[in-house]
Write an enzyme that holds these catalytic residues in place. Structure first.
Site, mmCIF file in Angstrom:
data_model
loop_
_atom_site.group_PDB
_atom_site.id
_atom_site.type_symbol
_atom_site.label_atom_id
_atom_site.label_comp_id
_atom_site.label_asym_id
_atom_site.label_seq_id
_atom_site.Cartn_x
_atom_site.Cartn_y
_atom_site.Cartn_z
ATOM 1 N N ASN A 210 0.847 -1.201 0.000
ATOM 2 C CA ASN A 210 0.000 0.000 0.000
ATOM 3 C C ASN A 210 0.874 1.240 0.000
ATOM 4 O OD1 ASN A 210 0.438 0.966 2.825
ATOM 5 N ND2 ASN A 210 -0.388 -1.070 3.293
ATOM 6 N N ASP A 279 -4.638 -5.873 5.248
ATOM 7 C CA ASP A 279 -5.686 -6.669 5.893
ATOM 8 C C ASP A 279 -5.654 -8.115 5.428
ATOM 9 O OD1 ASP A 279 -6.754 -4.607 7.459
ATOM 10 O OD2 ASP A 279 -7.747 -3.754 5.692
ATOM 11 N N LYS A 289 8.737 -17.562 -9.417
ATOM 12 C CA LYS A 289 8.053 -16.429 -10.062
ATOM 13 C C LYS A 289 6.897 -16.932 -10.933
ATOM 14 C CE LYS A 289 8.877 -12.491 -12.998
ATOM 15 N NZ LYS A 289 9.710 -11.930 -14.040
ATOM 16 N N PRO A 305 -3.583 -11.141 10.830
ATOM 17 C CA PRO A 305 -3.945 -10.846 12.223
ATOM 18 C C PRO A 305 -4.056 -9.340 12.422
ATOM 19 C CG PRO A 305 -1.640 -11.520 12.056
ATOM 20 C CD PRO A 305 -2.245 -11.734 10.707
ATOM 21 N N ASP A 306 -4.995 -8.892 13.254
ATOM 22 C CA ASP A 306 -5.093 -7.467 13.597
ATOM 23 C C ASP A 306 -4.174 -7.233 14.793
ATOM 24 O OD1 ASP A 306 -5.847 -4.935 14.673
ATOM 25 O OD2 ASP A 306 -7.661 -5.035 13.442
ATOM 26 N N ILE A 307 -3.047 -6.589 14.530
ATOM 27 C CA ILE A 307 -2.009 -6.429 15.557
ATOM 28 C C ILE A 307 -2.521 -5.563 16.708
ATOM 29 C CG2 ILE A 307 0.343 -5.606 15.961
ATOM 30 C CD1 ILE A 307 0.767 -5.978 12.864
ATOM 31 N N PHE A 323 -4.716 4.245 14.817
ATOM 32 C CA PHE A 323 -4.943 5.251 13.793
ATOM 33 C C PHE A 323 -6.060 4.753 12.882
ATOM 34 C CE2 PHE A 323 -1.826 8.763 13.486
ATOM 35 C CZ PHE A 323 -1.146 8.504 14.669
ATOM 36 N N LYS A 337 -14.386 2.140 15.682
ATOM 37 C CA LYS A 337 -13.120 1.400 15.787
ATOM 38 C C LYS A 337 -12.568 1.446 17.215
ATOM 39 C CE LYS A 337 -11.570 1.449 11.519
ATOM 40 N NZ LYS A 337 -10.874 1.935 10.340
ATOM 41 N N LYS A 341 -12.231 -2.229 18.861
ATOM 42 C CA LYS A 341 -10.900 -2.783 19.164
ATOM 43 C C LYS A 341 -10.498 -2.549 20.615
ATOM 44 C CE LYS A 341 -9.143 -2.278 14.434
ATOM 45 N NZ LYS A 341 -7.962 -2.391 13.592
HETATM 46 O O1 C5P Z 1 -9.347 -1.555 11.061
HETATM 47 P P1 C5P Z 1 -8.359 -0.611 10.480
HETATM 48 O O2 C5P Z 1 -7.348 -1.308 9.598
HETATM 49 O O3 C5P Z 1 -8.928 0.607 9.838
HETATM 50 O O4 C5P Z 1 -7.578 -0.075 11.763
HETATM 51 C C1 C5P Z 1 -6.488 0.782 11.664
HETATM 52 C C2 C5P Z 1 -5.652 0.652 12.901
HETATM 53 O O5 C5P Z 1 -5.408 -0.700 13.221
HETATM 54 C C3 C5P Z 1 -4.296 1.270 12.698
HETATM 55 O O6 C5P Z 1 -3.852 1.749 13.966
HETATM 56 C C4 C5P Z 1 -3.443 0.082 12.248
HETATM 57 O O7 C5P Z 1 -2.088 0.268 12.532
HETATM 58 C C5 C5P Z 1 -4.043 -1.038 13.047
HETATM 59 N N1 C5P Z 1 -4.010 -2.352 12.381
HETATM 60 C C6 C5P Z 1 -3.206 -3.354 12.868
HETATM 61 N N2 C5P Z 1 -3.200 -4.594 12.278
HETATM 62 C C7 C5P Z 1 -3.994 -4.836 11.217
HETATM 63 C C8 C5P Z 1 -4.828 -3.824 10.701
HETATM 64 C C9 C5P Z 1 -4.807 -2.579 11.302
HETATM 65 O O8 C5P Z 1 -2.458 -3.128 13.833
HETATM 66 N N3 C5P Z 1 -3.982 -6.042 10.654
#
Ligand code: C5P
Length: 400
Positions: A210, A279, A289, A305-307, A323, A337, A341
């Site tokens: 991205n 995501d 390749k 995973p959502d860190i 953020f 959010k 979260k």
């Molecule tokens: O849900 P969204 O992606 O919009 O959330 C954004 C926030 O979550 C940011 O702080 C981003 O760094 C964090 N994030 C994360 N791991 C992910 C997706 C988002 O830590 N897989």
């Protein structure tokens, strides 16, 4: 007592009409209890006499490098060691360029090169000279090296024009300098920050990525470090220099970032997630390749995973700040959010043509349970400092 009491300040005065204000500045710094030694460049001496500055500082004014008299008096290495801070006010466009290039062909630049202490510059120049890409590049270089830039202010200029380029007023300079010697609002805390994009491998040469530049995360790391925190920065692939004093861990994929964050979060008091984490990732990364033999190619993607959510869900986890980059319904989406979260704070920004990804400027809308604050459009460094102050306030309150 002022935090400037007994501080040793080398004041560099360079060639700008604002040099007349340096006389008052010396006086005000001494009123605040500081000891001041003035280094006057050839350009500066065209605008103000050494005798004026000598009378006000109570010390001989130093003007020349490799001059037997000056060096015998107090050599450039001694000056560099003596200073608790070097303040260049006014700093002309030429002096910024020479500092950025690392020149050492006059006393002031040699002192700046020989010192390990903080260097602060207060730019003063015509607004077009300030806005010029060359000057802005020099400012960026200096910021990246940890030089602090105070100002400039906008307004009427000595040349009869109007715009940003005026040296900050003496009061503002003395106040800003004093804050450097106050204990930081994050002193004694450990802060973990994620920054930049992640890259999710499709095959050995391709990835899904991205447009995140990492600028906001790096600005947050710099601001938290300046506020006294011990900062660990987990960064995706970016083209940015590590801020002075910050320890950096480089990762590529979301899963690597996740693992590094969970390894280091046990030591953290505050976690700030500025990274634009992908995501989804390809379900299988091809070992070789992928050839363009087929007309259509379908990639199966799986969720990463959502860190941030993982950290916020920890039982004895840190104060968490997320953020949210949104193209619409900024406040509503950010609020959702924050709750979804279980965050302590969220900083939301519009993603648009003038701000957000890849830009130097940004504007933030900060929310926490029971409060909100807007931080208007500004350079990411300025914004990061304001956000760090808010985080420090909320963090301290959460500990009471
Ligand atoms: O849900 P969204 O992606 O919009 O959330 C954004 C926030 O979550 C940011 O702080 C981003 O760094 C964090 N994030 C994360 N791991 C992910 C997706 C988002 O830590 N897989």
């Amino acid at each position: 007592m002022s935090s400037l009491a007994n501080k040793r300040i080398v004041l560099g005065v360079t060639g700008s009409i604002a040099a007349y204000k340096s006389a008052e500045l010396v006086r005000r710094l001494r009123d605040a209890g500081a000891r001041v030694r003035v280094v006057l460049t050839d350009g500066g001496a065209k605008f103000i006499t050494p005798l004026t500055l000598q009378s006000l500082s109570g010390q001989p004014v130093q003007q020349h490098l490799l001059d037997a008299g000056s060096e015998a008096n107090f050599g450039h290495i001694e000056l560099a060691r003596w200073a608790d801070v070097i303040l260049i006010a006014p700093a002309s466009a030429n002096s910024l360029a020479r500092l950025a290039r690392g020149q050492a062909d006059d006393l002031l630049t040699a002192v700046c090169l020989a010192t390990t202490t903080t260097v602060v510059v207060a730019p003063a120049m015509n607004h077009r000279m300030w806005a010029h890409a060359a000057t802005q590049d020099n400012v960026k270089t200096l910021l990246q090296r940890g030089v602090k830039i105070f100002g400039p202010a906008a307004g009427d200029q000595a040349c009869g024009e109007t715009g940003p380029g005026r040296m900050l007023e003496t009061d503002a300079l003395v106040t800003a300098l004093a804050t450097l010697f106050k204990p930081g609002t994050l002193s004694g805390t450990r802060v973990l920050i994620t920054a930049g994009p992640t890259q999710e491998a499709i095959d050995p040469v391709r990835f899904i990525g991205n447009r995140s530049s990492g600028k906001m995360g790096f600005a947050m790391a710099r601001a938290a470090q300046e506020a006294g925190a011990q900062v660990t920065l987990v960064s995706g692939p970016v083209a940015l220099a590590t801020p002075e004093g910050v320890s950096r861990i480089d990762v590529r994929s979301a899963r690597q970032m996740h693992d590094m964050v969970l390894r280091h979060v046990v030591d953290a008091d505050i976690f700030i997630a500025t990274a634009a984490v992908a995501d989804y990732r390809p379900k299988f990364a091809a070992q070789e390749k992928i050839k363009k033999s087929r007309e259509e190619l379908t990639l199966d993607l799986v969720r990463n995973p959502d860190i941030l959510a993982a950290v916020a869900a920890l039982k004895t986890g840190p104060f968490t700040v997320g953020f949210a980059a949104e193209t619409h319904n900024l406040e509503k989406n950010a609020q959702e959010k924050l709750l979804a979260k279980s965050l302590d704070m969220i900083a939301a920004n519009h993603v648009g043509p003038q701000q957000g990804f890849e830009q130097d400027d940004n504007a933030l809308f900060v929310l926490w349970r029971g409060g909100r604050q807007e931080l208007g459009l500004a350079h990411k460094d300025v914004l990061a400092r304001a956000l760090v102050e808010l985080i420090a306030q909320r963090y301290r309150q959460s500990k009471q």
